[in-house]
Structures are given as C-alpha cells and as structure tokens.
Design a protein around this motif. Structure first.
Motif, short mmCIF file in Angstrom:
data_model
loop_
_atom_site.label_atom_id
_atom_site.label_comp_id
_atom_site.label_asym_id
_atom_site.label_seq_id
_atom_site.Cartn_x
_atom_site.Cartn_y
_atom_site.Cartn_z
N TYR A 203 6.50 -8.35 -4.91
CA TYR A 203 5.75 -7.76 -6.02
C TYR A 203 6.39 -6.54 -6.68
O TYR A 203 5.70 -5.75 -7.31
N PRO B 222 0.56 7.69 -0.06
CA PRO B 222 -0.10 6.39 0.20
C PRO B 222 -0.42 6.16 1.68
O PRO B 222 -1.33 5.39 2.00
N HIS B 223 0.31 6.82 2.57
CA HIS B 223 0.07 6.65 4.01
C HIS B 223 -0.60 7.87 4.64
O HIS B 223 -0.92 7.84 5.84
N LEU C 130 -2.38 -7.26 -7.40
CA LEU C 130 -2.12 -5.82 -7.27
C LEU C 130 -3.33 -4.98 -7.65
O LEU C 130 -3.90 -5.13 -8.73
N HIS D 40 -2.60 -2.09 -0.61
CA HIS D 40 -2.12 -3.37 -0.06
C HIS D 40 -2.75 -3.62 1.31
O HIS D 40 -2.90 -2.69 2.10
N SER E 119 3.14 2.33 -2.21
CA SER E 119 2.29 1.25 -1.72
C SER E 119 1.82 1.58 -0.30
O SER E 119 2.57 2.16 0.49
N THR E 120 0.61 1.19 0.01
CA THR E 120 0.08 1.39 1.37
C THR E 120 0.57 0.31 2.33
O THR E 120 0.20 0.31 3.50
N GLU E 121 1.41 -0.61 1.84
CA GLU E 121 1.82 -1.75 2.67
C GLU E 121 2.54 -1.34 3.95
O GLU E 121 3.38 -0.46 3.95
N VAL F 159 -0.06 1.33 -5.03
CA VAL F 159 -0.60 0.01 -4.78
C VAL F 159 -1.41 0.05 -3.48
O VAL F 159 -0.93 0.56 -2.47
N GLU G 120 2.42 -11.39 -10.79
CA GLU G 120 2.08 -10.00 -11.10
C GLU G 120 3.02 -9.11 -10.29
O GLU G 120 3.13 -9.27 -9.08
#
Lengths: 205, 205
Positions: A139, A89-90, B43, B65, B140-142, B63, A61
């Motif tokens: 990903y 996102p942060h 995801l 994460h 993305s929060t990664e 995303v 995915e």
C-alpha cells in the motif's frame, strides 16, 4: 506483452530474472483510471481502477511516497551512529539508523548526506550505496535507499523544527543483540544491521 | 511521567531497556485530538493534533493498520515456500514470503495458519514465532509478526477473488543470493531470510 514491459520498465533486468526462474504467467494489473482521494500534509492517497489478469475489474488504494534514504554511519572505532526517536504512530521510542525523505528532484546520495548532517551533525567522505528495500509493497510506493557512510567528521546538528532525537554510538554486536531480542524492530535498521553483520564477517564485500 | 508510561504501555520492558542505555530525555508526543480524515476500503488515515516535548503543537498523519503476519514455510528438503505476486503500487512482481492482514479479533497464529493455507495450500504442524517488525514507523501503525512453519502438508489453495500468485520452492542459499543482488527487496522477506540464514548457520537458535 513481456517484451513491452521489459523495454518500458527500468527494472527490465528484474523481469528477465523472473522469466528465468518462474512460470511465464503474467499477473500484471493494468490501470484504467487513477484518482487522488486524499491530499494530506504528509500522506497522498490514490485509488486506481484496475483490470486484473482474468479481465475483471477492481480497485487499488495506496500511498504515493517520494522515497527515502537510510544511512549506516560507521565510526573509525567500528561503532555505528544510531538515533533514539519517538514515533507517534506507535506511541513510543525506536532505535533507528538516520533516515529521511527524498526532496523533489534531489539525488538520493545528496539526501543521505543532508539527513546525516541535519540529524547527527556528521559529514562523511566515503559513501557506498548498499541496497534498496521496499517497506510497504501492498500500500505504498515508498522505497528506501540504504547507504554506508565512513570517514566521519563531527559538526553541528541542524534538526528541523519539532524534531527531537538522541544520537547514540553503538557496537554493531550489541545492536545485533538488541535486534535478536526484539528491541530493534524498525525494518530499515534491522536490514541495515544484518547487511553490516555480513560485511563485518567478511561473508559479503 | 516515566513511571506512568511504564505501567500504561505493554512495552514497559522496552522502556526499561531504553532507560538503561540512553539518556532520560523524554521525547513523548502527547495527543490533543484525533480525527479520521480518510476512510478508504483499505486505508484509514488519522490526523492528530499533538503537543511536542518543548510544549509547542504540531500534527501527525498516519495510516491505522490492523497488523499483519508473514510466514517462512520450510519444507523437509530445506527449501522454503515463496510467492511471486504483482504489487500494484510498484507496477511489478515481487518475490515474497506468504503474508496477510490480521482479521479483527483474530489471534496472530491463526492468521498465519489461515494465510499459509489460503495462499499456498500448505498446512503446518510446527509453528514458531520468530520476531516482530515495524515496516513504516513514520506513518503507519502496522506491525508484522513473522512465523516459521515446519512439518508441512500440501492441500488445496483457496485464493481470495482477484488474488493471483505463483507458489515457488526456493533453496535458502539461492534466495540469499537474490537478496544480495537486489532481486528480493520486500522487507518482511528480506528480514525473514536474514533470520533463516542465522538459524541455518547455527549462529542463533
């Protein structure tokens, strides 16, 4: 199999490099089917059925991404142009180099020139492609092409609607200190600064 | 507003840094609503309605994460442990440092110790947290926590089902050459190698 991959793939030089330094074990995952499971305004998600090296099946995915560019704009003073931008996102601001997504069919240098002008107002007459990085190999298909821009001339910014950012001029040594202290953590910016540090020190040309 | 953010956010030191070096312009995007629009095996995608700094409304898609760790395992010889692994979104192998996702509730050091053991078989008795990086601030929060591991002892690998990878021992100088030539492009690995280079040269402790 290796010969096929080497011919079919634009990264064939990379394959030869791997073959020279590593075992011949082939970890290729073969696509059986591919489905678009989410089509968002920004994010497109595929889920593929795949065949693993041992013959078993699994799924993968991932985000389908058009790729992006980042620019290290260097002023005659040696300072670099950076941006402060809120990243949702942060939930906070980040210090970054100018960057943006590649439009369909757009040459990556044209993307870099467009994004630098739109976000900072600067045009540059000396462009150099520095390196390519892959931020999310697990990903996302995203790659980022990093350019150095010199010979800067200031003009007018043309931010997209809903885009808010502050343009900063920073000494590279100060930016490296921020990086070391964990105040710059965005990967395109961290890698751009480390490369710039190598160029400034004369370790790399 | 700034005071509220500084108290509510664990990154308040970062806010003070920004206030000291940049304008007071507040680019905060406020959440109006949040919806899970895709719940995949890997995801999870949210779309949030937000209020922009100028009061207008927009959406943010990203995303969700759990975060990840990466490990720079340094042998007594000075060589580092790396991996060759097929990365499906790019259809080819990458040279990487060992890494993996944080399990729910897991301490990040425990993740690093677990992933190093599972992927390479090595245990380490000397761990140091080096830095935190954000690979995908736009969508993305990664975050990735990067550790250095020394005092390595080799044991048995315990790969997850469907995980195939080759463990390599590489001279840091050779890995830096691969990075410079564009043969190492994975961001956690690029940043880990640049940090290691600083430590080896004695520029940074």
């Amino acid at each position: 199999m290796f010969l096929f991959v080497a011919i079919a793939c634009p990264g064939y030089v990379y394959r030869y490099f791997l073959e020279a330094h590593m075992s011949k074990a082939d970890f290729t995952e073969h696509t059986l089917s591919s489905e678009r499971v989410h089509e968002g305004r920004l994010l497109k998600i595929n889920v593929d059925r795949i065949k693993l090296p041992d013959g078993s099946e699994s799924t993968r995915e991932y985000v389908v991404h058009p790729g992006a560019v980042a620019i290290i704009p260097i002023l005659a003073s040696g300072r670099v142009i950076m941006e402060r931008q809120f990243r949702y996102p942060h939930g906070r601001d980040f210090i970054e180099f100018p960057a943006g997504k590649i439009d369909p069919g757009e040459d990556t240098l044209a993307t870099a020139q467009r994004e630098l002008r739109e976000e900072t107002g600067y045009a540059a007459d000396d462009w150099r492609h520095l390196t390519t990085i892959h931020p999310v190999i697990a990903y996302s298909t995203e790659r980022i092409e990093i350019y150095v821009a010199r010979g800067l001339t200031q003009g007018e910014r043309a931010l997209d609607p809903g885009e808010f950012l502050e343009v900063l001029e920073v000494e590279p040594a100060e930016a490296m200190q921020w990086l070391r202290e964990g105040k710059i953590t965005d990967v395109k910016t961290v890698i751009g600064l480390f490369w710039l540090d190598k160029l400034i020190r004369g370790d790399w040309q």
